[in-house]
Design an enzyme around this catalytic site. Sequence first.
Site, mmCIF file in Angstrom:
data_model
loop_
_atom_site.group_PDB
_atom_site.id
_atom_site.type_symbol
_atom_site.label_atom_id
_atom_site.label_comp_id
_atom_site.label_asym_id
_atom_site.label_seq_id
_atom_site.Cartn_x
_atom_site.Cartn_y
_atom_site.Cartn_z
ATOM 1 N N CYS A 196 0.863 -1.183 0.000
ATOM 2 C CA CYS A 196 0.000 0.000 0.000
ATOM 3 C C CYS A 196 0.899 1.233 0.000
ATOM 4 O O CYS A 196 1.706 1.417 -0.903
ATOM 5 C CB CYS A 196 -0.964 -0.015 1.173
ATOM 6 S SG CYS A 196 -0.183 -0.108 2.783
ATOM 7 N N ARG A 204 -2.206 -0.724 5.402
ATOM 8 C CA ARG A 204 -3.425 -1.264 4.812
ATOM 9 C C ARG A 204 -3.163 -2.652 4.240
ATOM 10 O O ARG A 204 -4.019 -3.522 4.261
ATOM 11 C CB ARG A 204 -3.938 -0.329 3.707
ATOM 12 C CG ARG A 204 -4.550 0.943 4.230
ATOM 13 C CD ARG A 204 -4.875 1.908 3.109
ATOM 14 N NE ARG A 204 -3.695 2.591 2.590
ATOM 15 C CZ ARG A 204 -3.707 3.509 1.633
ATOM 16 N NH1 ARG A 204 -4.850 3.825 1.058
ATOM 17 N NH2 ARG A 204 -2.606 4.099 1.229
#
Lengths: 142, 300
Positions: free
Chosen positions: B247, B252
């Site tokens: 990410c 994430r």
Amino acid sequence: MAYSSQAQEILETFSEVPDSSKLDLLLEFADGLPDLPVRYQDHPELLERVEECQSPVFLFVEVDEKVHIYLTAPKEAPTTRGFAAILQSALDNQVPSEVLAFDDAFVNELGLTKLVSPLRIRGMNGMLHRIKRQVRQKLDAS
Amino acid sequence: MTFPIDTNPNFADYAKGEALVSTSWVDEHKGSKGLIIIECDEDILLYSTGHVPGAIKLDWHTELNDAVIRDYLSSEDMAKLLSDKGVSREDTLVIYGDKSNWWATYAFWVLKLFGHEDVRIMDGGRAKWISEGRELTKDLPQFEKTSYPVVERQDSKIRAFREDVIEHLGKPLIDVRSPQEYSGERTHMPDYPDEGALRGGHIPTAASVPWAKAVNEDQTFKSLADLNQIYRVDAGIKDADDVIAYCRIGERSSHTWFVLTYLLGIPKVRNYDGSWTEWGSLVRVPIVKGTEPGAIPEVF
């Protein structure tokens, strides 16, 4: 440096406490963020979204002889609320020229950069820039 | 495992459903010796506004990373951190947080670098606990310091470095950022080069699967059938694949790493924590702009 006396006071308060207590102080600001006045609560279209913030933060600025700042952020985002409340306390009720001359370094001088992520700090800068821009636009329009 | 696995039928289909516990399981077992409940939030002030009784706070920003070098804690520093927080090696750790357990899975991944065996995620996180009207407290838990052993950090199994990604090109990559970041339409952050990247776009051939696709509106994980559709069918991930997720800084993508590893049971998944803030600033590595995955150039 150009700071309002309220802003100076906030900087002093933050500088007086150790790092370990700075977050508690930020939380106190978050808890103290006033609700939007009723005239804006039902008119979300009047509010500007602060895109730089990860959480939904909205603001509106009124300008007469003084600048009046309204900010809202959800309870689930206390850091963002804290930043909003700090800016509101620092800038509300100042004359427009003072708000426009307000030193952007304020955000870094709070001493929170080590404790919160750069994205958060960027969000606070975003709020400050948007407040100034609204003040400029409203002065131009009047 | 010290504590019984949660027999909640929602978890039965997942490959390793024992890595999840429900809010009711936490409510039932909280306060038990040997169970450490950890809150890890994106908004680091949330814990102080009220948390699960007995839960300790883990701050992803100030506690998990080395203060100087861009890396996780050393083995010694992690042992000190966990000892100071009263954690023992044999404890069952249950992590929960805000934003669909985004940062909770990040903390989970970091703890797995140090091989802590029994780590679980509370499905639905903080939001579900609150929406069910369960108890919150501002009281800080009382505990004694422990002596967590110094365990060698094992990066190779679940962590990918840039060299690994370059070598990996041609095998499945998942970009879990927003579509705008994937296409390169969202640019770097000029005021904050430390968290930005100099170029926008994605790593060639990476599939775009934003991380939050894996969660329901109530912030619980989607069912196995839904997850199969998203990752196995739409993104074409197969069990035999070697997969790398990335990410912006690797947070994430820890969430996606958790979903692929524990819920779908894909055996070889790594998280590239250098992610876009590294790749998007590296000299001469290939980048693709736009919505298509793109191809790997023959020479670069």
